[in-house]
Design a protein around this motif. Structure first.
Motif, PDB file in Angstrom:
ATOM      1  N   ASP A 132       0.851  -1.206   0.053  1.00 18.71           N
ATOM      2  CA  ASP A 132      -0.142   0.135  -0.071  1.00 18.71           C
ATOM      3  C   ASP A 132       0.711   1.266  -0.125  1.00 18.71           C
ATOM      4  O   ASP A 132       1.639   1.425   0.974  1.00 18.71           O
ATOM      5  CB  ASP A 132      -0.944   0.156   1.157  1.00 18.71           C
ATOM      6  CG  ASP A 132      -1.691  -1.273   1.240  1.00 18.71           C
ATOM      7  OD1 ASP A 132      -2.108  -1.776   0.135  1.00 18.71           O
ATOM      8  OD2 ASP A 132      -2.362  -1.513   2.389  1.00 18.71           O
ATOM      9  N   PRO A 133       0.649   2.075  -1.028  1.00 17.79           N
ATOM     10  CA  PRO A 133       1.329   3.550  -1.138  1.00 17.79           C
ATOM     11  C   PRO A 133       1.091   4.154   0.207  1.00 17.79           C
ATOM     12  O   PRO A 133      -0.483   4.487   0.367  1.00 17.79           O
ATOM     13  CB  PRO A 133       1.397   3.960  -2.356  1.00 17.79           C
ATOM     14  CG  PRO A 133      -0.155   3.281  -2.911  1.00 17.79           C
ATOM     15  CD  PRO A 133      -0.191   1.916  -1.981  1.00 17.79           C
ATOM     16  N   LYS A 134       1.622   4.973   0.725  1.00 12.53           N
ATOM     17  CA  LYS A 134       1.053   5.797   2.049  1.00 12.53           C
ATOM     18  C   LYS A 134       2.121   7.115   2.096  1.00 12.53           C
ATOM     19  O   LYS A 134       3.195   7.251   1.722  1.00 12.53           O
ATOM     20  CB  LYS A 134       1.333   5.076   3.275  1.00 12.53           C
ATOM     21  CG  LYS A 134       2.818   4.789   3.764  1.00 12.53           C
ATOM     22  CD  LYS A 134       2.917   3.860   4.972  1.00 12.53           C
ATOM     23  CE  LYS A 134       4.355   3.666   5.133  1.00 12.53           C
ATOM     24  NZ  LYS A 134       4.443   2.785   6.704  1.00 12.53           N
ATOM     25  N   VAL A 135       1.520   7.998   2.849  1.00 13.10           N
ATOM     26  CA  VAL A 135       1.934   9.463   3.058  1.00 13.10           C
ATOM     27  C   VAL A 135       1.717   9.610   4.447  1.00 13.10           C
ATOM     28  O   VAL A 135       0.562   9.336   5.083  1.00 13.10           O
ATOM     29  CB  VAL A 135       1.127  10.550   2.337  1.00 13.10           C
ATOM     30  CG1 VAL A 135       1.694  12.036   2.645  1.00 13.10           C
ATOM     31  CG2 VAL A 135       1.520  10.311   0.588  1.00 13.10           C
ATOM     32  N   LEU A 136       2.810  10.252   5.236  1.00 14.47           N
ATOM     33  CA  LEU A 136       2.591  10.581   6.726  1.00 14.47           C
ATOM     34  C   LEU A 136       3.071  11.925   6.869  1.00 14.47           C
ATOM     35  O   LEU A 136       3.856  12.486   6.284  1.00 14.47           O
ATOM     36  CB  LEU A 136       3.732   9.581   7.303  1.00 14.47           C
ATOM     37  CG  LEU A 136       3.712   8.324   7.247  1.00 14.47           C
ATOM     38  CD1 LEU A 136       4.716   7.551   8.123  1.00 14.47           C
ATOM     39  CD2 LEU A 136       2.145   7.580   7.706  1.00 14.47           C
TER      40      LEU A 136
END
Length: 479
Positions: free
Chosen positions: A283-287
Motif C-alpha cells: 500500500d502506498p502511503k503518505v505520513l
C-alpha cells in the motif's frame, strides 16, 4: 479513638480548565480537624514534578527491567515546626493552614500517563508525630507546558506525495498528493485532509485516513514504542484509470493529550496517515506529522469563519473538484483575502518560509486559506493573578465548628518605604531656548521702505529719485 478526625488538602484553580504552567503560583490550604489535643513534630506541604518510565523485556530465560526518572522541581514549606524542631502542641478543633508555591520557570513537559511511564505534578501534605505513622494526603496538578516552538512556524501548509509502480498482478502506476492547511492543531478542531489520486493502473483501490499517536519511552539507551490509532476513516473505492479528489474531515478529540517533545525519557507525537488499500500489493502511503497544542494555543479563527484548506486544480490534468481554482504558486500571499483564494478564507500575514519542494508536487495548494494569528500567540496562558487573601485571624483554641486560621509562616510582611518629604517647587524661570535673530539693515544709507506696495490703495508710489537718490559725482553716462 483516633485524634485526627480529617486531614485535607485543597488548592485554588487559576482557570476554568484547572491547569497550571511554568511560572504560575499555586495557592491552597491544609485543613486539620482534631477531636483532641495532639503533639506534632511537623506539618509540611510539598510541590513537585517528576517523570518516570519502567518496562520489562524478556531475553531468553531472563527478564530485564529498564527504568529511568527525571525530577523537574521540588518545593517544600513547613506549616508547623521544621526539620529538627521540637514538638508543637495543637489543641483540638479545626485548624486551617494556608500555603503558596511558585512553579519555577523553564521548559517542563505536560502531565502524562501511559502504560510504561508517566509525568506527574502534585501537592503533598504530611503530618509527622512521634511514635505514629505520618498522615499524608496529596492532590495531583494538571500541568500544561507552554514551552512550544514558534507558533507561526507551525502555521504553514504541509504536502506529501507518493508514486508507485504496480507489480505482478496489475499494470500501470498510481500517484497521490496529500495536503493539510497547517502543521499544528488544538483539541476540538477539525482537520480537512485533501488527497488528489491519479489511478493510472489496472487495479481498484480504496483511500484510507488515520489519526495516530506515537509514544516513545527511553531508558538506559533502550526504547519502547507504542502506537495508538485514535481515528480511522475509509472512503469509497477508486476504479482503475480514474482520477479523483478525496476530502476527509477528522476531528481532534477534545481531551486529546498534547504533543510532548521536551522530555528526555517520554515523547508523545502525532501524525496523519493516508494510504491506498490495494489488493495483492504494497500500500502506498503518505505520513503528515502534526503538533497537538494546548487549547489555549488554538489558532485564531474568527467566529463564523471557516478556513478552506482544499487542493487547487491539478496542473497536469482535469479535476472533478467543485471548488474554484486558487493561485497555483507557492509564492507570497496576495494582498486581498479573496484574491485567487476561496470565499471566506482569511489571509495569513506571515511570509512564506524559504524552502523549495524537490521534486515539486503534482498539485498546488492554496496559500491564503489560513486563519490570521492573534498577536498573543507567542505567549501562553491567560491565567489570572490570584486575588490577595483576606487577613488571617490570630491562632487560638476553638471548638470544632469554628476553624482556626493559621497564616503561612513563610509569607513575609512588607512595609512600604517612608514617603519623601513634600517639597514646594519654586516658580520655574522661563527660558527662551532660541534667541531671536538680530535685525540687519542692509541699506543703512538709503531710506527704509515700510510701505506695502501691493496692499496700498490709490496713493501713487514714491518717485524713483526718492528711493535711489543721485550720487554726488554727477549724472551717469550710461548708454
Amino acid at each position: 479513638m483516633p485524634s485526627v478526625q480529617s486531614f485535607e488538602l485543597t488548592y485554588v484553580a487559576l482557570n476554568e480548565s484547572g491547569t497550571f504552567s511554568e511560572g504560575d503560583t499555586v495557592t491552597g490550604k491544609v485543613t486539620l480537624v482534631l477531636v483532641k489535643e495532639i503533639s506534632a513534630q511537623s506539618l509540611h506541604v510539598k510541590a513537585k514534578g517528576d517523570a518516570e518510565v519502567r518496562w520489562s523485556k524478556k531475553t531468553g530465560d531472563r527478564n530485564r527491567t529498564y527504568r529511568a526518572s527525571n525530577r523537574y522541581f521540588k518545593l517544600k514549606e513547613f506549616l508547623i515546626g521544621g526539620q529538627d524542631a521540637k514538638e508543637t502542641v495543637i489543641p483540638k478543633g479545626v485548624h486551617v493552614y494556608k500555603f503558596s508555591f511558585k512553579i519555577p520557570e523553564g521548559s517542563m513537559p505536560s502531565s502524562f500517563r501511559g502504560s510504561h511511564g508517566k509525568i506527574i505534578y502534585k501537592l503533598e501534605a504530611a503530618l509527622a508525630r512521634s511514635w505514629k505513622l505520618d498522615r499524608t494526603v496529596e492532590e495531583e496538578l494538571k500541568f500544561v507546558s507552554k514551552a512550544y516552538p514558534d507558533i507561526h512556524s507551525l502555521m504553514t501548509p504541509q504536502v506529501g506525495s507518493v508514486k508507485k509502480e504496480m507489480g505482478l498482478f496489475s499494470s500501470g502506476q498510481v500517484h497521490m498528493d496529500v495536503g493539510i492547511d497547517r502543521r499544528a492543531y488544538a483539541p476540538g478542531e477539525t482537520v480537512m485532509i485533501v488527497a488528489q489520486i491519479n489511478n493510472s493502473s489496472s487495479s481498484d483501490m480504496s483511500p484510507k485516513f488515520s489519526f495516530i499517536q506515537d509514544v516513545v519511552y527511553r531508558a538506559s539507551g533502550n526504547t519502547k514504542h507504542e502506537s495508538h490509532v485514535i481515528h480511522k476513516v475509509a472512503d469509497s473505492s477508486i476504479k482503475a484509470q480514474t482520477q479523483k479528489e478525496v476530502q476527509c474531515a477528522i476531528t481532534i478529540p477534545p481531551g486529546q493529550m498534547q504533543t510532548i517533545q521536551n522530555c528526555d525519557i517520554i515523547a508523545v507525537e502525532y501524525h496523519f496517515k493516508v494510504y491506498l488499500d490495494i489488493s495483492f500489493a504494497f500500500d502506498p502511503k503518505v505520513l503528515l506529522p502534526v503538533v497537538i497544542l494546548p487549547v489555549h494555543f488554538r489558532p485564531g479563527l474568527q467566529p463564523g469563519v471557516t478556513a478552506s484548506p482544499y487542493l487547487a486544480e491539478a496542473t497536469g490534468g482535469p479535476s472533478i473538484s467543485d471548488f474554484p481554482p486558487p493561485t497555483a504558486s507557492l509564492g507570497p500571499y496576495p494582498a486581498s483575502p479573496n484574491s485567487g483564494g476561496y470565499p471566506g478564507a482569511q489571509r495569513y500575514s506571515v511570509p512564506q518560509p524559504a524552502y523549495s519542494v524537490n521534486p515539486p508536487p503534482m498539485y498546488a495548494f492554496p496559500t491564503n486559506a489560513y486563519p490570521a494569528q492573534p498577536p498573543y500567540m507567542s505567549g501562553g496562558y491567560n491565567n489570572p493573578v490570584p486575588q490577595p487573601q483576606a487577613q488571617y485571624g490570630s491562632p487560638s483554641t476553638s471548638s470544632s465548628s469554628t476553624p482556626v486560621l493559621h497564616p503561612p509562616p513563610s509569607a513575609p510582611t512588607f512595609h512600604p518605604p517612608p514617603s519623601a518629604p513634600a517639597i514646594n517647587p519654586s516658580p520655574s524661570p522661563s527660558f527662551n531656548m532660541s534667541a531671536p535673530a538680530p535685525t540687519y539693515n542692509s541699506l543703512s544709507s538709503s531710506l527704509m521702505m515700510n510701505v506695502d506696495f501691493l496692499s496700498q490703495g490709490d496713493e501713487p508710489p514714491p518717485s524713483y529719485s526718492l528711493l535711489f537718490p543721485p550720487s554726488a559725482t554727477g549724472n551717469s553716462n550710461a548708454k
